[in-house]
Design an enzyme around this catalytic site. Structure first.
Site, PDB file in Angstrom:
ATOM      1  N   CYS A 558     -19.051  -8.490  -9.462  1.00  0.00           N
ATOM      2  CA  CYS A 558     -19.955  -7.807 -10.386  1.00  0.00           C
ATOM      3  C   CYS A 558     -19.559  -8.061 -11.843  1.00  0.00           C
ATOM      4  CB  CYS A 558     -20.023  -6.318 -10.048  1.00  0.00           C
ATOM      5  SG  CYS A 558     -21.452  -5.479 -10.789  1.00  0.00           S
ATOM      6  N   HIS A 666     -21.465  -6.479  -4.192  1.00  0.00           N
ATOM      7  CA  HIS A 666     -20.207  -5.786  -3.908  1.00  0.00           C
ATOM      8  C   HIS A 666     -19.840  -5.911  -2.420  1.00  0.00           C
ATOM      9  CE1 HIS A 666     -19.591  -3.622  -7.782  1.00  0.00           C
ATOM     10  NE2 HIS A 666     -20.902  -3.801  -7.879  1.00  0.00           N
ATOM     11  N   GLU A 668     -17.064  -5.419  -1.096  1.00  0.00           N
ATOM     12  CA  GLU A 668     -16.105  -4.365  -0.715  1.00  0.00           C
ATOM     13  C   GLU A 668     -16.804  -3.119  -0.182  1.00  0.00           C
ATOM     14  OE1 GLU A 668     -16.960  -3.300  -5.058  1.00  0.00           O
ATOM     15  OE2 GLU A 668     -16.934  -5.071  -3.764  1.00  0.00           O
TER      16      GLU A 668
END
Length: 689
Positions: A558, A666, A668
């Site tokens: 990001c 993202h 994660e």
């Protein structure tokens, strides 16, 4: 599965496995094995059968093993591999009954347990079978005959050690019982080995290997002249190199007071007559000095931390109550329960973590660790002038006591004044509850094991409170890496230095980037336009620039991808809805309340991204941003490899490097639940390795 839940499940499974092992032992066949049969079974179980014909054709290595006999090839093979030896002279005794300790010795060699642990026959083998876990599920009786069921179980345990680091537990005495500590190390993923005593030719030892009285003061303290010889760290006069051969890391345990003659500035004994063990002092001092010099990953608790500090030259407090009294402060037995306390046990108190750029903070991941186990009346006073950094403390009535230190120039050299091994032992060995978070306590040992096993170390970029990056931290550990939090970077040279301590980095998301860095006017739609943003910009810019120029494996997420574009001379779209002329689909909540969701298309089939995704599309990525790389100002050397809706850039690569990947989404957010996103982190670790 959440990490804490998994470990609770694991502790129950461990207890269940031990019970099941006893059932197997109770129902094991009573028939025993001969030495010849054991050699043959070892060859089969170890996957060496393909070499049998070669060794069957060789002349028999022993006079009592007939040429072309049924076990000749297996005996020749295991003898040549150094796994089994003869019984006397040139005989092997193939028809003699094999004992469990003999099987243990063979399998410990097969598992490559360090020779320093196996120096004495048979006592050290009997210790090693317990600490390494070789006899889990087996009711071990050294001199009893071994049968096939027992041997196969032990062989399975030996194979389970493959690829795991050997973690030495520092020697305390010849009668020590460190079974609980060994259980903790095994739970953390290592193979525990109880190290033998380190001795020095600077002193003499009696028949029980204790330092003779001629070298000691009346208190038991090592006399100064001999302490000075130990402090000289002449390892050639000791057996430390032999003991530490093939040991990958060390856990230093708690125990008695340390001889004040070993302090950098020697002191007279002033510990109110508490026990001093000079024999152990020599062993621990020499071992600690060797580990620091050789950069062997080390974790030290209580006395262990004190020894780490003393070896490093720290100033020392011989009695905490006296130290408080000298400063006119009241002391309330915070660190150790008084001797007359009913049901005397570890004292409990909280510890303040004061250094967020420390390995300790990587473990605790919070400002406070609550309810640690504490049992000490001595402490480190100051580490000024040493290679150590104080990372934690407690404060009572205005008086600080140091609770943790580390040597940041070493791979993993961490000491804590409290006892995380006690809380781990309560859970994993005794099956009880622990007042201190045992998940955190076990992480100390997991990190020791990870650094000792040379797993790739992944640094997470500085960006405020590391608690914000708990998911990424857990993901890296789940993927098989070691986590460290990188410090705030203020200049390029500092970034280059920081990268030398890691094998790869993750640059995280966050605030908008200052347009001054890419030569644009400031939009009124900029968010988080604060002084803190500029501090982080400086840190991320220098870190990414250094990573690109040194080819450090990097996953930039990001804001991280946006900064990668800026570092390479590119620019950003400051507000995506304005640019697109419609509502922002990149922050609209669709499937989940906390992320927008959209698909991406991979456009470069020769890219890292394509190899990670395994195709040209990835559905429902997690998205939260209103800025993005400007398609008309892509940085020099960067390749656009994926787009989202409306041709918004979703991934950039610096393809001249081995692994420099930026993604606008993202991964994660989903990695712990979906392999497709864990693959991003596993790819980073693979290149970092």
């Amino acid at each position: 599965m959440k990490k804490g839940i998994f470990r609770k499940f694991l502790s129950l499974c461990t207890a269940g496995a031990l019970t099941a092992g006893l059932v197997v032992t109770a129902s094991a066949a009573p028939d025993t094995m001969t030495r010849g049969e054991m050699a043959a079974l070892l060859v089969e179980s170890a996957g060496l059968s393909g070499q049998l014909a070669e060794y069957q054709a060789k002349p028999s290595a022993f006079s009592d093993v007939a040429e072309n006999s049924i076990y000749e090839g297996a005996i020749n093979l295991v003898y040549a591999k150094g796994l089994m030896s003869g019984t006397s002279g040139d005989t092997f005794s193939p028809n003699a009954a094999a004992t469990q300790v003999e099987a243990a010795a063979i399998l410990l060699r097969y598992a490559d347990v360090p020779n320093g642990v196996l120096t004495a026959w048979p006592a050290s083998y009997n210790t090693a079978v317990s600490s390494t876990g070789l006899t889990q599920g087996v009711e071990y009786s050294p001199n009893s005959a071994v049968n096939k069921t027992v041997f196969v179980q032990m062989m399975s345990n030996a194979k389970a050690m493959e690829g795991k680091p050997f973690i030495g537990i520092s020697w305390k005495s010849n009668t020590q019982d460190y079974a609980a500590f060994a259980t903790v190390i095994r739970a953390a993923g290592g193979v525990a080995v109880e190290l033998p005593q380190i001795t020095s030719s600077a002193v003499e030892y009696d028949s029980s290997n204790k330092v003779t009285s001629a070298y000691l003061e009346e208190s038991g303290m090592l006399k100064q002249a001999y302490a000075d010889q130990i402090k000289a760290k002449n390892f050639a006069n000791t057996n430390v190199a032999q003991v530490m051969a093939e040991v990958d890391g060390v856990f230093f345990t708690g125990g008695e007071d340390i001889s004040p003659s070993l302090f950098a500035e020697p002191q007279k004994e002033a510990n109110h007559g508490e026990e001093i063990n000079a024999t152990r002092d020599i062993s621990d001092y020499t071992l600690m000095a060797y580990c620091i010099q050789q950069d062997i990953p080390s974790f030290a608790a209580c006395r262990g931390m004190q020894m780490m500090s003393i070896v490093s030259g720290a100033d020392f407090i011989q009695d905490i109550p006296d130290y408080f009294a000298a400063q006119g402060a009241e002391y309330n037995d915070l660190h150790r329960m008084p001797a007359d306390a009913p049901n005397r046990d570890y004292a409990r108190h909280d510890v303040d973590i004061i250094d967020k750029d420390s390995l300790l903070y990587d473990v605790v991941n919070a400002d406070v660790l609550k309810n640690v186990s504490s049992w000490h009346h001595q402490a480190v006073k100051s580490v000024e002038g040493t290679g150590l950094t104080v990372t934690a403390k407690t404060t009572l009535n205005g008086v600080d006591i140091i609770e943790a230190v580390e040597n940041k120039d070493k791979t993993f050299c961490v000491g804590v004044q409290f006892h995380p091994e006690n809380d781990c032992s309560l859970v994993f060995y005794q099956g009880k509850e622990a007042p201190c978070d045992f998940d955190t306590c076990l992480t100390f040992f997991e990190n020791l094991v990870a650094y000792a096993s040379e797993k790739p170390v992944i640094g997470i970029s500085w960006g405020g409170d590391p608690v914000d990056y708990t998911d990424i931290q857990d993901i890296i550990r789940e993927a098989g890496g070691v986590v460290t939090h990188l410090p705030q970077i203020t200049r390029y040279e500092q970034a280059v230095s920081a990268l030398k301590s890691v094998d790869g980095i993750v640059v995280t998301g966050g605030e908008d980037i200052n347009p001054d860095l890419y030569g644009d006017e400031h939009s009124p739609l900029l968010e988080d336009n604060t002084e803190y943003r500029d501090i982080r910009d400086t840190s991320d810019y220098n870190l990414i620039q250094a990573a690109v120029q040194t080819d450090e494996p990097m996953l930039a997420i990001c804001r991280g991808m946006q900064m990668l574009n800026v570092v390479c001379g590119g620019g950003l779209i400051q507000d995506l809805p304005t640019y697109l002329g419609k509502d922002d689909s990149y922050r609209v909540h669709r499937n989940k309340p906390d992320w927008a969701r959209h698909d991406i298309t991979v456009t470069d089939t020769d890219s890292l991204l394509y190899s990670i995704v395994g195709g040209t599309s990835l559905a429902d990525v997690a998205s939260w941003h209103h800025q993005v790389a400007n398609p008309r100002r892509v940085g020099q050397g960067l390749t656009v490899v994926a787009y989202g809706p409306d041709e918004v850039i979703e991934a950039l690569e610096y393809q001249a490097n081995d692994f420099t990947l930026g993604v606008q989404f993202h991964p994660e957010a989903d990695a712990l639940d979906h392999d497709a996103y864990m693959d991003f982190f596993e790819a980073l670790l693979a290149h970092a390795s």
